[in-house]
Design a protein around this motif. Structure first.
Motif, PDB file in Angstrom:
ATOM      1  N   SER A 255       0.026 -27.251   0.373  1.00  0.00           N
ATOM      2  CA  SER A 255       0.790 -26.022   0.569  1.00  0.00           C
ATOM      3  C   SER A 255       0.078 -25.034   1.490  1.00  0.00           C
ATOM      4  CB  SER A 255       1.041 -25.339  -0.787  1.00  0.00           C
ATOM      5  OG  SER A 255      -0.190 -25.053  -1.430  1.00  0.00           O
ATOM      6  N   GLY A 256      -1.046 -25.431   2.046  1.00  0.00           N
ATOM      7  CA  GLY A 256      -1.807 -24.518   2.892  1.00  0.00           C
ATOM      8  C   GLY A 256      -1.100 -24.235   4.202  1.00  0.00           C
ATOM      9  N   GLN A 257      -1.338 -23.040   4.720  1.00  0.00           N
ATOM     10  CA  GLN A 257      -0.748 -22.636   5.989  1.00  0.00           C
ATOM     11  C   GLN A 257      -1.877 -22.253   6.939  1.00  0.00           C
ATOM     12  OE1 GLN A 257       2.432 -22.800   6.862  1.00  0.00           O
ATOM     13  NE2 GLN A 257       3.012 -23.608   4.871  1.00  0.00           N
ATOM     14  N   ALA A 258      -2.714 -23.245   7.277  1.00  0.00           N
ATOM     15  CA  ALA A 258      -3.861 -22.966   8.137  1.00  0.00           C
ATOM     16  C   ALA A 258      -3.382 -22.451   9.498  1.00  0.00           C
ATOM     17  CB  ALA A 258      -4.701 -24.220   8.300  1.00  0.00           C
ATOM     18  N   PHE A 259      -2.447 -23.168  10.114  1.00  0.00           N
ATOM     19  CA  PHE A 259      -1.856 -22.757  11.385  1.00  0.00           C
ATOM     20  C   PHE A 259      -0.372 -22.510  11.129  1.00  0.00           C
ATOM     21  CE2 PHE A 259      -5.152 -25.625  13.631  1.00  0.00           C
ATOM     22  CZ  PHE A 259      -6.127 -24.661  13.428  1.00  0.00           C
ATOM     23  N   SER A 260       0.005 -21.260  11.041  1.00  0.00           N
ATOM     24  CA  SER A 260       1.385 -20.950  10.696  1.00  0.00           C
ATOM     25  C   SER A 260       2.333 -21.105  11.873  1.00  0.00           C
ATOM     26  CB  SER A 260       1.486 -19.527  10.131  1.00  0.00           C
ATOM     27  OG  SER A 260       0.991 -18.588  11.077  1.00  0.00           O
ATOM     28  N   LYS A 261       1.868 -20.812  13.078  1.00  0.00           N
ATOM     29  CA  LYS A 261       2.738 -20.922  14.254  1.00  0.00           C
ATOM     30  C   LYS A 261       1.885 -20.987  15.513  1.00  0.00           C
ATOM     31  CE  LYS A 261       4.640 -17.127  12.996  1.00  0.00           C
ATOM     32  NZ  LYS A 261       5.513 -15.940  12.882  1.00  0.00           N
ATOM     33  N   ALA A 262       2.509 -21.482  16.579  1.00  0.00           N
ATOM     34  CA  ALA A 262       1.844 -21.552  17.879  1.00  0.00           C
ATOM     35  C   ALA A 262       2.209 -20.320  18.697  1.00  0.00           C
ATOM     36  CB  ALA A 262       2.254 -22.822  18.621  1.00  0.00           C
ATOM     37  N   LEU A 263       1.217 -19.785  19.389  1.00  0.00           N
ATOM     38  CA  LEU A 263       1.408 -18.562  20.165  1.00  0.00           C
ATOM     39  C   LEU A 263       0.836 -18.728  21.563  1.00  0.00           C
ATOM     40  CD1 LEU A 263       0.093 -15.947  17.550  1.00  0.00           C
ATOM     41  CD2 LEU A 263       2.480 -16.583  17.928  1.00  0.00           C
ATOM     42  N   LEU A 264       1.341 -17.914  22.472  1.00  0.00           N
ATOM     43  CA  LEU A 264       0.734 -17.738  23.786  1.00  0.00           C
ATOM     44  C   LEU A 264      -0.042 -16.429  23.780  1.00  0.00           C
ATOM     45  CD1 LEU A 264       3.474 -18.807  26.371  1.00  0.00           C
ATOM     46  CD2 LEU A 264       1.285 -19.930  25.953  1.00  0.00           C
TER      47      LEU A 264
ATOM     48  N   ILE B 204      -2.639 -21.421  24.802  1.00  0.00           N
ATOM     49  CA  ILE B 204      -1.945 -21.675  23.539  1.00  0.00           C
ATOM     50  C   ILE B 204      -2.947 -21.523  22.398  1.00  0.00           C
ATOM     51  CG2 ILE B 204      -0.718 -23.379  22.148  1.00  0.00           C
ATOM     52  CD1 ILE B 204       0.412 -24.558  24.657  1.00  0.00           C
ATOM     53  N   ALA B 205      -2.592 -20.710  21.422  1.00  0.00           N
ATOM     54  CA  ALA B 205      -3.424 -20.482  20.241  1.00  0.00           C
ATOM     55  C   ALA B 205      -2.556 -20.614  18.999  1.00  0.00           C
ATOM     56  CB  ALA B 205      -4.094 -19.107  20.301  1.00  0.00           C
ATOM     57  N   PHE B 206      -3.194 -20.552  17.845  1.00  0.00           N
ATOM     58  CA  PHE B 206      -2.486 -20.695  16.576  1.00  0.00           C
ATOM     59  C   PHE B 206      -2.753 -19.481  15.695  1.00  0.00           C
ATOM     60  CE2 PHE B 206      -3.482 -24.989  18.049  1.00  0.00           C
ATOM     61  CZ  PHE B 206      -2.211 -25.527  18.093  1.00  0.00           C
ATOM     62  N   GLN B 207      -1.686 -18.933  15.143  1.00  0.00           N
ATOM     63  CA  GLN B 207      -1.845 -17.807  14.225  1.00  0.00           C
ATOM     64  C   GLN B 207      -2.372 -18.327  12.891  1.00  0.00           C
ATOM     65  OE1 GLN B 207       1.520 -15.185  13.900  1.00  0.00           O
ATOM     66  NE2 GLN B 207       0.852 -14.366  11.923  1.00  0.00           N
TER      67      GLN B 207
END
Length: 217
Positions: free
Chosen positions: A117-126, A137-140
């Motif tokens: 259930s972990g959310q280490a990388f919730s979404k991809a961002l610029l 490209i980074a990860f929130q």
């Protein structure tokens, strides 16, 4: 000749990288076993040190033992008695002044990364990196700590900027949310895009940035 060479590269490149990553992980496990065996060799008398040294030199034994120990530990950890012992162990480790800060941090990170259930990388961002005229490209990974958010005074987010082609290393940064662009591609697709150094386009979506109303760039 050029066509044949490129075709061979396409066959061997993913296989070689996969073997390299697996070999690195197995080498890490074997190193853990080697450290334990070296400690045992130092502790035990000379008559046992020789046998332990020969046992340590057997190829693949360290990896098998470490994997077996991890599996047995996981089996015991999910039992009722194992949960009780883990609770006692966590309380003991958290009472040691210097160790508790390291132990608790690693525990939280590992729980986030490896739990289902972990959310280490919730979404991809610029994000703008390394200067204002380029993007990466980074990860929130979450929100800033309360003290950090209070001192910054604006809407910021925590992001992890991975390196390429090895995404296991990178940079942790706190950036304004207004200076990020949320991508429609999945985290997995973005990770593949990074590992391929941009040569493999995302396949799960269009790959176009989803610019929301909060992006004022």
């Amino acid at each position: 000749m050029k066509k044949y060479f490129i075709a061979g590269i396409l066959v061997w490149a993913p296989m070689s990288v996969t073997i390299w990553v697996i070999a690195w992980g197995l080498g890490l496990l074997d190193g853990v076993f080697g450290s334990v065996m070296q400690a045992l060799i130092t502790i035990f008398p000379n008559q046992f040190a020789g046998d332990l040294r020969h046992f340590r030199e057997l190829p693949g034994v360290g990896i098998l033992i470490v994997v077996a120990v991890i599996m047995i530990t996981g089996l015991l950890a999910i039992s009722f008695a194992g949960q009780w012992w883990l609770k006692i162990w966590h309380q003991f480790m958290n009472r040691i002044p210097i160790v508790r800060s390291i132990y608790s941090s690693v525990q939280q990170v590992s729980s986030t990364l490896f739990s289902g259930s972990g959310q280490a990388f919730s979404k991809a961002l610029l994000i703008r990196y390394p200067h204002a005229d380029s993007w990466a490209i980074a990860f929130q990974t979450g929100m800033p700590a309360k003290e950090v958010a209070a001192k910054l005074g604006e809407d910021y987010v925590n992001v992890f900027l991975p390196t390429t082609p090895n995404p296991t290393s990178g940079f942790f940064m706190i950036v304004p949310r207004a200076n990020t662009i949320e991508l429609e591609m999945s985290v997995e697709a973005a990770l593949k895009h990074i590992v391929s150094m941009g040569s493999v386009p995302p396949t799960s979506s269009t790959g176009l940035p989803a610019v929301g109303p909060n992006h004022h760039l």
